[in-house]
Design a protein around this motif. Structure first.
Motif, PDB file in Angstrom:
ATOM      1  N   ALA B  80      36.872  14.522 111.423  1.00 38.23           N
ATOM      2  CA  ALA B  80      37.910  15.486 111.750  1.00 38.23           C
ATOM      3  C   ALA B  80      37.273  16.867 111.809  1.00 38.23           C
ATOM      4  CB  ALA B  80      39.004  15.447 110.697  1.00 38.23           C
ATOM      5  N   MET B  81      37.664  17.638 112.818  1.00 39.37           N
ATOM      6  CA  MET B  81      37.103  18.978 112.945  1.00 39.37           C
ATOM      7  C   MET B  81      37.593  19.839 111.787  1.00 39.37           C
ATOM      8  SD  MET B  81      35.202  18.972 115.577  1.00 39.37           S
ATOM      9  CE  MET B  81      34.897  20.578 116.279  1.00 39.37           C
ATOM     10  N   ASP B  82      36.711  20.644 111.224  1.00 41.62           N
ATOM     11  CA  ASP B  82      37.163  21.662 110.289  1.00 41.62           C
ATOM     12  C   ASP B  82      36.399  22.934 110.584  1.00 41.62           C
ATOM     13  OD1 ASP B  82      34.670  21.518 109.170  1.00 41.62           O
ATOM     14  OD2 ASP B  82      35.287  20.118 107.611  1.00 41.62           O
ATOM     15  N   SER B  83      36.700  23.986 109.860  1.00 47.22           N
ATOM     16  CA  SER B  83      36.157  25.287 110.258  1.00 47.22           C
ATOM     17  C   SER B  83      34.634  25.314 110.126  1.00 47.22           C
ATOM     18  CB  SER B  83      36.786  26.404 109.433  1.00 47.22           C
ATOM     19  OG  SER B  83      36.326  26.327 108.118  1.00 47.22           O
ATOM     20  N   PHE B  84      34.099  24.553 109.162  1.00 51.84           N
ATOM     21  CA  PHE B  84      32.647  24.530 109.031  1.00 51.84           C
ATOM     22  C   PHE B  84      32.001  23.942 110.289  1.00 51.84           C
ATOM     23  CE2 PHE B  84      28.710  22.309 107.847  1.00 51.84           C
ATOM     24  CZ  PHE B  84      27.974  23.387 107.386  1.00 51.84           C
ATOM     25  N   ILE B  85      32.617  22.861 110.779  1.00 47.25           N
ATOM     26  CA  ILE B  85      32.057  22.225 111.976  1.00 47.25           C
ATOM     27  C   ILE B  85      32.171  23.167 113.170  1.00 47.25           C
ATOM     28  CG2 ILE B  85      32.225  20.252 113.529  1.00 47.25           C
ATOM     29  CD1 ILE B  85      33.279  18.617 111.242  1.00 47.25           C
ATOM     30  N   PHE B  86      33.345  23.806 113.289  1.00 48.78           N
ATOM     31  CA  PHE B  86      33.507  24.743 114.403  1.00 48.78           C
ATOM     32  C   PHE B  86      32.462  25.846 114.339  1.00 48.78           C
ATOM     33  CE2 PHE B  86      37.912  23.159 115.024  1.00 48.78           C
ATOM     34  CZ  PHE B  86      37.792  22.921 116.377  1.00 48.78           C
ATOM     35  N   ASP B  87      32.304  26.416 113.149  1.00 47.37           N
ATOM     36  CA  ASP B  87      31.350  27.517 113.027  1.00 47.37           C
ATOM     37  C   ASP B  87      29.957  27.058 113.399  1.00 47.37           C
ATOM     38  OD1 ASP B  87      33.265  29.260 112.375  1.00 47.37           O
ATOM     39  OD2 ASP B  87      32.891  29.261 110.208  1.00 47.37           O
ATOM     40  N   THR B  88      29.602  25.871 112.917  1.00 40.41           N
ATOM     41  CA  THR B  88      28.257  25.372 113.210  1.00 40.41           C
ATOM     42  C   THR B  88      28.088  25.149 114.705  1.00 40.41           C
ATOM     43  OG1 THR B  88      28.489  24.196 111.134  1.00 40.41           O
ATOM     44  CG2 THR B  88      26.541  23.723 112.438  1.00 40.41           C
ATOM     45  N   LEU B  89      29.115  24.572 115.333  1.00 39.93           N
ATOM     46  CA  LEU B  89      29.021  24.329 116.769  1.00 39.93           C
ATOM     47  C   LEU B  89      28.920  25.640 117.531  1.00 39.93           C
ATOM     48  CD1 LEU B  89      31.532  21.379 117.279  1.00 39.93           C
ATOM     49  CD2 LEU B  89      29.046  21.309 117.444  1.00 39.93           C
ATOM     50  N   PHE B  90      29.718  26.622 117.110  1.00 37.93           N
ATOM     51  CA  PHE B  90      29.648  27.925 117.778  1.00 37.93           C
ATOM     52  C   PHE B  90      28.266  28.547 117.608  1.00 37.93           C
ATOM     53  CE2 PHE B  90      34.433  28.328 117.784  1.00 37.93           C
ATOM     54  CZ  PHE B  90      34.515  28.378 119.164  1.00 37.93           C
ATOM     55  N   LYS B  91      27.736  28.417 116.404  1.00 39.28           N
ATOM     56  CA  LYS B  91      26.386  28.935 116.167  1.00 39.28           C
ATOM     57  C   LYS B  91      25.394  28.255 117.098  1.00 39.28           C
ATOM     58  CE  LYS B  91      26.584  29.896 111.404  1.00 39.28           C
ATOM     59  NZ  LYS B  91      26.336  29.209 110.155  1.00 39.28           N
ATOM     60  N   ASP B 127      28.911  14.648 103.910  1.00 37.84           N
ATOM     61  CA  ASP B 127      30.209  14.373 103.293  1.00 37.84           C
ATOM     62  C   ASP B 127      31.308  14.218 104.320  1.00 37.84           C
ATOM     63  OD1 ASP B 127      28.569  15.134 101.280  1.00 37.84           O
ATOM     64  OD2 ASP B 127      29.368  17.193 101.228  1.00 37.84           O
ATOM     65  N   TYR B 128      31.062  14.764 105.499  1.00 37.02           N
ATOM     66  CA  TYR B 128      32.130  14.760 106.474  1.00 37.02           C
ATOM     67  C   TYR B 128      32.379  13.384 107.040  1.00 37.02           C
ATOM     68  CZ  TYR B 128      31.693  19.725 106.172  1.00 37.02           C
ATOM     69  OH  TYR B 128      31.671  20.979 105.715  1.00 37.02           O
ATOM     70  N   LEU B 129      31.347  12.568 106.988  1.00 33.46           N
ATOM     71  CA  LEU B 129      31.466  11.273 107.621  1.00 33.46           C
ATOM     72  C   LEU B 129      32.383  10.371 106.813  1.00 33.46           C
ATOM     73  CD1 LEU B 129      30.459   9.769 110.035  1.00 33.46           C
ATOM     74  CD2 LEU B 129      28.561   8.931 108.630  1.00 33.46           C
ATOM     75  N   LYS B 130      33.443   9.897 107.432  1.00 31.36           N
ATOM     76  CA  LYS B 130      34.396   9.057 106.723  1.00 31.36           C
ATOM     77  C   LYS B 130      33.910   7.611 106.668  1.00 31.36           C
ATOM     78  CE  LYS B 130      37.643  12.363 106.599  1.00 31.36           C
ATOM     79  NZ  LYS B 130      36.713  13.465 106.849  1.00 31.36           N
ATOM     80  N   ALA B 131      33.264   7.167 107.723  1.00 35.75           N
ATOM     81  CA  ALA B 131      32.821   5.783 107.764  1.00 35.75           C
ATOM     82  C   ALA B 131      31.731   5.536 106.730  1.00 35.75           C
ATOM     83  CB  ALA B 131      32.298   5.438 109.152  1.00 35.75           C
TER      84      ALA B 131
END
Lengths: 153, 687
Positions: B80-91, B127-131
């Motif tokens: 699931a996208m969260d702000s950390f992922i967004f920030d990293t992708l934007f970076k 930690d983000y990985l649910k599987a």
């Protein structure tokens, strides 16, 4: 031996002056000049040089010498330096010579009423003749253009 | 092979894709649940990766690859996208942009992106990985699996994905694509095949890995596992329509045949695998014959689709310059023909004039670019700044399709950045203050562009606190911009305009963004140099609108030519309201200013000959004087002139850098007779 310099020789009154050839774009005959209002007196106006509008200054006026009426010998030397293109009105321009950079001496304080900072040096050519080399970047220094008075509206 | 020929294309397309990535990521941030956006993002990222790998920009490719891994998990709903992922992708995007810029500047596109890569990888693994299992797309695993056929092509995870999709009614395919022996750009072709596959379904696994394929680390064939709704024949023909593809074998998988590609160390599966393999080979042979013919017909079909071409800007500029020369000659010809008065000459010249008017339209239109190209970087910028400032801000962009001359577009970006930053920083208040003031917590900044007459307006409007004219006055006096006495004389509007004065800042404290007192004065001078104007409309507590008025084009304008004694001048037609003749004795002197009555109102009269110091003309001796009534916004003024010459299309030329800016003049033009005429800036006459 120093470097060989190719120099365009032109005259203001009795004096001979030189500008390095690679700074000169063309030399034009006198042509109608469009006056630019409110510009400093030594800026005579602008000309159309093959589709480009170029400001023209009277070099005599720029150096604070007495301005004279243009003659058949008068020429406009178009120079390009400091990303600027400007035309100089001179009394005549008729020679290209080679000089040795070693023969250029630093200029005395005042030459023919022209302040030393406009001059790069003085070169001896032949037996007696002296050639005054112009310091183009100083001649074209825009800071020197007196702050124009705002137009009264 | 000479890659330079493709470099500019690569740069253009990379920029397009980066822009698309930026936009779509922003969209996704607003609506994180929308998987269809993720698909689009993924495709852009993938294309970018393929292109950079083909061009040999390894760092670009590998960073995109890492981002793709994250996106892949997201689109498969495993993350699931969260702000950390967004920030990293934007970076990551920023780094990609920097790399592409480096390539534009002649660099190699290399950059140290290890920190971003590490955080991307931590998203994939961490930690983000649910599987329960780490993703099969992690590069470590990809390179680890080196089997070529039959054996453990799929890991448990991929296998279960395929299995699930089969169970849910989708088709899973085993596809073996073979390229022609003489194929030059194997990686590019492989990439094109992937493009086809991804538009038809979802690639679960490829062998060799995508990375290896992109680096041409394969022989002639590769294997892909695909989930798709398209039927096998259709898929096959689509893949084979990619040029230089020799054949594609598409085998439909069922739960059972799927087993043999899995890693299950079950001995029973091995015979099944060896049985399947010959079957595949047999089909391969049968398919090969028909494929060549098909691929040719399909290739010609696709080529027609693209109706635009990219043109080097320099060429457009030289087209413009040549046209300007032509226009000058046209004016000259018109003059000559009216002097010679030969009907067939006049006819020809008139025809030429009509053609050149059409040509002018086209040449000018060619240079028109939608402001979108400037606007589209702002949503991202606003997001970042709002985050930095801890404010909640919505940017609403309207009229992005409005077109402006390219020269204006190139220059307008920075001023707009300044204005937007100013609105974000000083305009919109902190969320708490907004709530206290009874406003919605989220501030709204409008950025709009629209046409009006011969001008384009760009407005930046915020619903923030507005400009406090009293405070502006106070600070202007304190900073020595003007005296207290002068300040008190100013109207509310004039006081607000003070924020454009040099060395001015109303921010109580200097922030990273604005408030250093540089900026708004630069904005104003930049826009003025473009021939435009900035105005402010602000209401304390309600918000502020910065309005920029820009000319449609900077190159050719319609103008009225006038005579002043022996001199000629041009006045832009766009600011002329009317021309006329007045009686000298109708001029009244009010408070030291000359005024006339004009259509029911009293307007100032200006002596142009005095302003321009014309040496051989003064209107004083006349009993009647020609006037030109000019307009700036809603204010009028009359200029007294000598006589009219007529209306003409003129080509704007700069006066050259050497001359200092002269207030009443905006430039020069070259007339039909080769003479230079100066262009009067009517705005200088109206305060």
């Amino acid at each position: 031996m120093g470097e060989e310099l190719k120099v365009i020789v032109f005259a203001l009154g009795e004096e001979q002056y030189g500008i390095e050839v690679d700074k000169v774009r063309t030399i034009e005959r006198m042509q109608p000049i469009t006056r630019v209002p409110k510009a400093p007196g030594f800026i005579k106006g602008v000309i159309n040089l093959r589709g480009v509008v170029i400001p023209v200054l009277d070099l005599r006026g720029r150096f604070g010498l007495e301005e004279t009426v243009a003659t058949d010998n008068s020429r406009i030397i178009i120079v390009a330096a400091n990303e600027l293109e400007v035309g100089f009105i001179v009394d005549s321009a008729n020679d290209v010579i080679d000089i040795d950079s070693d023969t250029i001496d630093s200029p005395p304080e005042v030459v023919g009423g022209i302040k030393a900072k406009y001059l790069q040096g003085i070169a001896k050519i032949g037996e007696k003749q002296l050639l005054v080399m112009l310091n183009l970047s100083e001649v074209l220094n825009r800071k020197e253009i007196i702050q124009l008075e705002q137009l009264e509206v | 092979m000479d890659m330079n020929a493709y470099l500019s294309m690569f740069i253009d397309e990379s920029n397009d894709h980066l822009q698309a990535l930026n936009e779509n990521l922003l969209k996704l941030e607003n609506d994180p649940g929308d998987i269809s956006i993720v698909q689009v993002i993924f495709r852009s990222a993938h294309t970018l990766k393929g292109m950079s790998a083909t061009m040999g920009f390894e760092d670009l490719a590998s960073l995109t690859h890492e981002m793709e891994n994250v996106l892949d998990l997201v689109r498969n709903s495993k993350l699931a996208m969260d702000s950390f992922i967004f920030d990293t992708l934007f970076k990551g995007l920023d780094a990609l942009e920097a790399m592409v810029q480096d390539i534009v500047g002649g660099g190699t596109g290399k950059a140290d992106v290890s920190s971003i890569v590490v955080s991307l990888q931590s998203i994939v693994k961490g930690d983000y990985l649910k599987a329960a299992q780490p993703s099969a797309d992690a590069p470590a695993q990809n390179s680890g699996s080196s089997g070529t056929s039959g054996g453990a092509l799929l890991d448990i995870f991929q296998q279960s994905v395929l299995k699930q999709s089969i169970e849910s009614g989708n088709q899973a395919y085993y596809i073996k694509v073979t390229l022609r022996e003489d194929c030059v750009l194997k990686a590019a072709r492989a990439y094109m095949v992937f493009d086809v596959l991804e538009s038809n379904g979802e690639v679960i696994k490829s062998e060799p890995s995508v990375q290896d394929l992109e680096q041409e680390k394969f022989d002639r064939s590769f294997i892909v596992f695909l989930i798709s709704g398209t039927d096998a024949e259709e898929l096959k023909s689509r893949i084979e329509s990619v040029s230089e593809v020799d054949s594609a074998d598409v085998v439909l998988l069922d739960a059972e045949s799927l087993q043999m590609y899995g890693p299950v160390p079950d001995n029973q599966q091995k015979p099944a695998a060896s049985q399947a393999a010959p079957a595949v080979q047999a089909r391969e042979a049968a398919v090969r014959e028909t494929s060549a013919a098909k691929s040719q017909t399909a290739a010609t079909g696709a080529a027609v689709a693209n109706r635009t071409i990219r043109v080097d800007i320099d060429r457009l500029d030289s087209l413009m310059n040549l046209f300007s020369e032509l226009l000058i000659d046209r004016v000259r010809l018109e003059q000559l023909s009216s002097e010679i008065k030969r009907s067939d000459l006049i006819e020809t010249v008139e025809h030429m004039a009509r053609v050149s008017t059409d040509l002018q339209d086209i040449v000018l239109k060619l240079r028109m670019v939608p402001v979108e190209s400037v606007f589209n970087r702002f949503p991202r910028m606003v997001r970042d700044i709002a985050k930095q400032l801890d404010k909640k801000i919505d940017l609403v962009v309207t009229g992005a399709e409005t077109e402006l001359d390219r020269t204006v577009i190139d220059e307008i970006g920075d001023p707009l950045v300044h204005l937007l930053r100013n609105s974000l920083d000083h305009g919109v208040e902190m969320p708490a203050d907004r709530l206290a003031a009874g406003k919605p917590e989220t501030g709204t900044v409008h950025l709009r562009a629209f046409h009006s007459g011969n001008h384009v307006f760009i407005e930046v409007e915020d619903d923030g606190n507005g400009i406090d004219a009293a405070k502006v006055r106070r600070i202007a006096v304190k900073n020595g911009v003007l005296s207290e006495e002068e300040a008190n004389k100013l109207s509310e509007e004039q006081a607000q305009m003070l924020i454009f004065a040099a060395g001015f800042s109303t921010a109580d404290k200097i922030s990273d963004l604005s408030g250093r007192g540089v900026g708004l004065d630069v904005v104003k001078s930049k826009i003025t140099s473009l021939g435009g104007h900035v105005t402010i409309r602000s209401q304390l507590g309600k918000g502020t609108i910065f309005s920029i008025q820009l000319p449609l084009t900077l190159s050719i304008i319609s103008a009225m030519l006038i005579q002043m004694g022996s001199e000629k001048y041009a006045i832009p037609l766009s600011s002329i309201v009317e021309t006329g003749i007045i009686q000298r004795d109708s001029i009244a002197t009010v408070h030291g200013n000359q005024m006339i009555e004009f259509r029911g109102t009293v307007i100032p009269v200006v002596s142009l000959s005095r302003v321009l110091d014309v040496p051989d003309y003064r209107e004083d001796a006349e009993t009647e004087t020609e006037i030109v009534v000019i307009r700036k916004n809603d204010k009028l003024a009359a200029l007294m002139i000598d006589s009219f010459i007529g209306q003409s299309e003129i080509v704007l030329k700069p006066l050259g850098k050497y001359l200092p800016a002269i207030k009443a003049l905006s430039g020069a033009t070259i007339l039909g007779d080769g003479q230079v005429a100066l262009i009067i800036d009517p705005n200088a006459f109206i305060k």
